[in-house]
Enzyme design. Structure first.
Site, PDB file in Angstrom:
ATOM      1  N   HIS A   1      37.709  48.431  43.837  1.00 53.23           N
ATOM      2  CA  HIS A   1      36.507  47.964  43.529  1.00 53.23           C
ATOM      3  C   HIS A   1      35.493  49.202  43.641  1.00 53.23           C
ATOM      4  O   HIS A   1      34.153  49.126  43.077  1.00 53.23           O
ATOM      5  CB  HIS A   1      35.962  46.727  44.416  1.00 53.23           C
ATOM      6  CG  HIS A   1      35.264  45.814  43.313  1.00 53.23           C
ATOM      7  ND1 HIS A   1      34.404  46.259  42.571  1.00 53.23           N
ATOM      8  CD2 HIS A   1      35.433  44.551  43.177  1.00 53.23           C
ATOM      9  CE1 HIS A   1      33.853  45.044  41.560  1.00 53.23           C
ATOM     10  NE2 HIS A   1      34.474  44.149  42.132  1.00 53.23           N
TER      11      HIS A   1
ATOM     12  N   ASP B   1      35.273  48.358  38.354  1.00 53.85           N
ATOM     13  CA  ASP B   1      34.757  46.989  38.339  1.00 53.85           C
ATOM     14  C   ASP B   1      35.520  46.055  37.842  1.00 53.85           C
ATOM     15  O   ASP B   1      36.417  46.275  37.064  1.00 53.85           O
ATOM     16  CB  ASP B   1      33.301  46.998  37.568  1.00 53.85           C
ATOM     17  CG  ASP B   1      32.446  48.015  38.373  1.00 53.85           C
ATOM     18  OD1 ASP B   1      32.313  47.809  39.735  1.00 53.85           O
ATOM     19  OD2 ASP B   1      31.380  48.684  37.648  1.00 53.85           O
TER      20      ASP B   1
END
Length: 503
Positions: free
Chosen positions: A476, A480
């Site tokens: 992450h 995204d």
């Protein structure tokens, strides 16, 4: 006045002679020291990830002829220990620079160890099959002249070439600090600490032991526990004593450093149970270290989906029929590699490295393919998969998998990669989640394809299709959720309609 001038001249002349004599002696001494120190060099240096050997001529040994000490090098960036599988030369053999000297098993593969210098192999100090040899340990002696071989018949390693990375406990107790001081030889048996067996309340207590003690314990099937007479209470080979192989049951329970089970260990409810302690291989230790680091430091998240692979399987059947004469067979995994590389070019964020201060996006896709071996998992790489056809990918994957299972992969063949695929479909696994291989940002977990009923408006009310479950694990910090979904969308389209990969 004349007498004063004469006396002064005599003093000046004497002082000048003294200074000249002093300068000469200093220069002569410095030159002697420089010549003496120039005779000692390091064995090898590492430059640009390649080994460059420099002979260390031990002319300062008065008892032995001029010789070269050969230490175990680090054959991979993560190598800390190695195993000598076999020696290609015998003592007394002629050595030419570049000849195969030995085969060494690193933490990832078995690699060739070439002769560093020309000469004759005078002494082998580490026998073939020895495990857990630390990098830097002296393994053999090379001499320049054949007649000097006999002088090293009784040569023993004095430990001068060993530079181990000693790992002391982070907060040693007072007892461990006291054990660090070497006790007098006569008082060693009397002052040895009594055995401290691992209690059920603390089954993870660590036991420190020397490599020799570990090897002896493995050969004699002894379970190490408690403290010994070594550094920080570590168990040494002396603590094991002269216990013969197979005499485990007769071992004295008061002997420090080991405990031998004499029968089945009672389990839950008093039922008998048994166990086998397997030594941790170098590859397994590296896998554990890297995956633990990945899971603890990388914020994983997962995106999963079902993919209709009817057209993908139909295209594979057409390809294989046309390649029957060439005896080439395209696998589903080859098509997945191609589709993954195609998606990484469309969504380059998934084809990136996290390097703390920068995010490095790659302009080509090097696919790491997870291969299971009897020693552990390794990920050989198909470089520039986005620029290669299915036939080339298929041939490379088969060749790399064979080398991986034989332990013959070179570091350049498994180090790197920009994206990883882990396929367990051949084991009939439906779905799973994989752990990211740092510094990569994504790894794709592929399950098996299964016939699935899909509701529709047909008279039957349903249709059947081959559906494949895939899960993308993403970092992450780089990728995204929306970016991972976009990658999955492109990958799904490529697998659903393989002809889109040609656009």
């Amino acid at each position: 006045m004349i007498r004063t001038t004469a006396v002064r001249n005599l003093l000046v002349r004497g002082t000048s002679r003294h200074e000249a004599r002093t300068c000469f002696l200093k220069a002569f001494s410095v030159e002697c020291v420089r010549k003496k120190s120039s005779n000692t060099k390091g064995l090898f240096s590492r430059t640009n990830q390649s080994l460059q050997w420099e002979p260390r001529l031990a002319r300062f040994y008065a008892d032995y002829p001029t010789h070269i000490k050969v230490s175990l090098p680090a054959l991979s960036p993560t190598m800390e220990e190695g195993t000598i599988i076999s020696w290609a030369k015998k003592e007394g053999d002629k050595l030419n620079e570049g000849d195969l000297l030995a085969e060494i098993e690193t933490d990832k593969a078995t690699m060739a160890f070439e002769t560093p210098e020309e000469g004759y192999l005078a002494k082998i100090l580490i026998a073939a099959g020895t495990k857990g040899i630390p990098v830097g340990r002296l393994v053999c002696i090379i001499v320049e002249k054949q007649e000097d071989v006999g002088a090293f018949k009784d040569f023993k390693d004095d430990g001068a070439a060993i530079a181990p990375k000693a790992k002391a406990p982070s907060a040693p107790s007072a007892a461990a600090t006291a054990a660090a001081a070497p006790p007098p030889p006569a008082a060693a048996p009397a002052t040895a600490a009594p055995p401290q067996p691992i209690s059920p309340a603390d089954p993870t207590a660590r036991v420190y032991a020397s490599p020799m003690a570990k090897r002896l314990a493995e050969q004699r099937q002894i379970r190490l526990q408690g403290k010994g007479t070594g550094l920080f209470g570590s168990i040494t080979s002396k603590d094991l004593g002269s216990l013969p192989a197979g005499a485990a049951a007769a071992a004295p329970s008061g002997k420090p450093g080991y405990a031998v089970p004499t029968g089945p260990i009672p389990g839950a409810g008093g039922a008998p149970s048994a166990f086998v302690d397997l030594p941790v291989s170098g590859m397994r230790a590296t896998i554990a270290k890297r995956l633990l680091q990945s899971k603890q430091t990388i914020p994983h998240f997962y995106v999963s989906g079902h993919i209709n692979v009817d057209k993908l399987l139909a295209a594979r059947a057409i390809f294989n029929k046309s390649l029957e004469k060439d005896k080439i067979k395209i696998s589903v995994n080859d098509l997945i590699i191609k589709a993954s590389a195609f998606a990484c070019m469309k969504v380059p964020e998934a084809n990136s490295y996290w390097l703390d201060t920068v995010i490095r996006q790659h302009t080509s896709c090097d696919i790491s393919v997870a291969v299971s071996t009897d020693k552990g998992l390794i990920t050989p790489i198909v470089f520039e998969a986005n620029r290669k056809g299915l036939v080339t990918i298929s041939q490379e994957v088969k060749a790399l998998a064979a080398k991986a299972r034989a332990g013959k992969l070179q570091p350049a063949e498994y180090q790197g990669g920009t994206f990883t695929i882990s396929n367990l479909g051949m084991f009939n696994t439906t779905n799973f989640s994989a752990i990211i291989n740092p510094p990569q940002s994504c790894i794709l977990a592929v399950g098996t394809s299964m016939k699935t009923l899909i509701p529709d408006n047909s008279p039957k009310g349903f249709t059947t299709a081959n559906m494949m479950w895939v899960t993308l694990s993403a970092d992450h910090r780089v990728v995204d959720g929306a970016v991972a979904a976009q990658w999955m969308q492109v990958f799904t389209a490529a697998c659903t309609n393989p002809e889109t990969m040609l656009l």
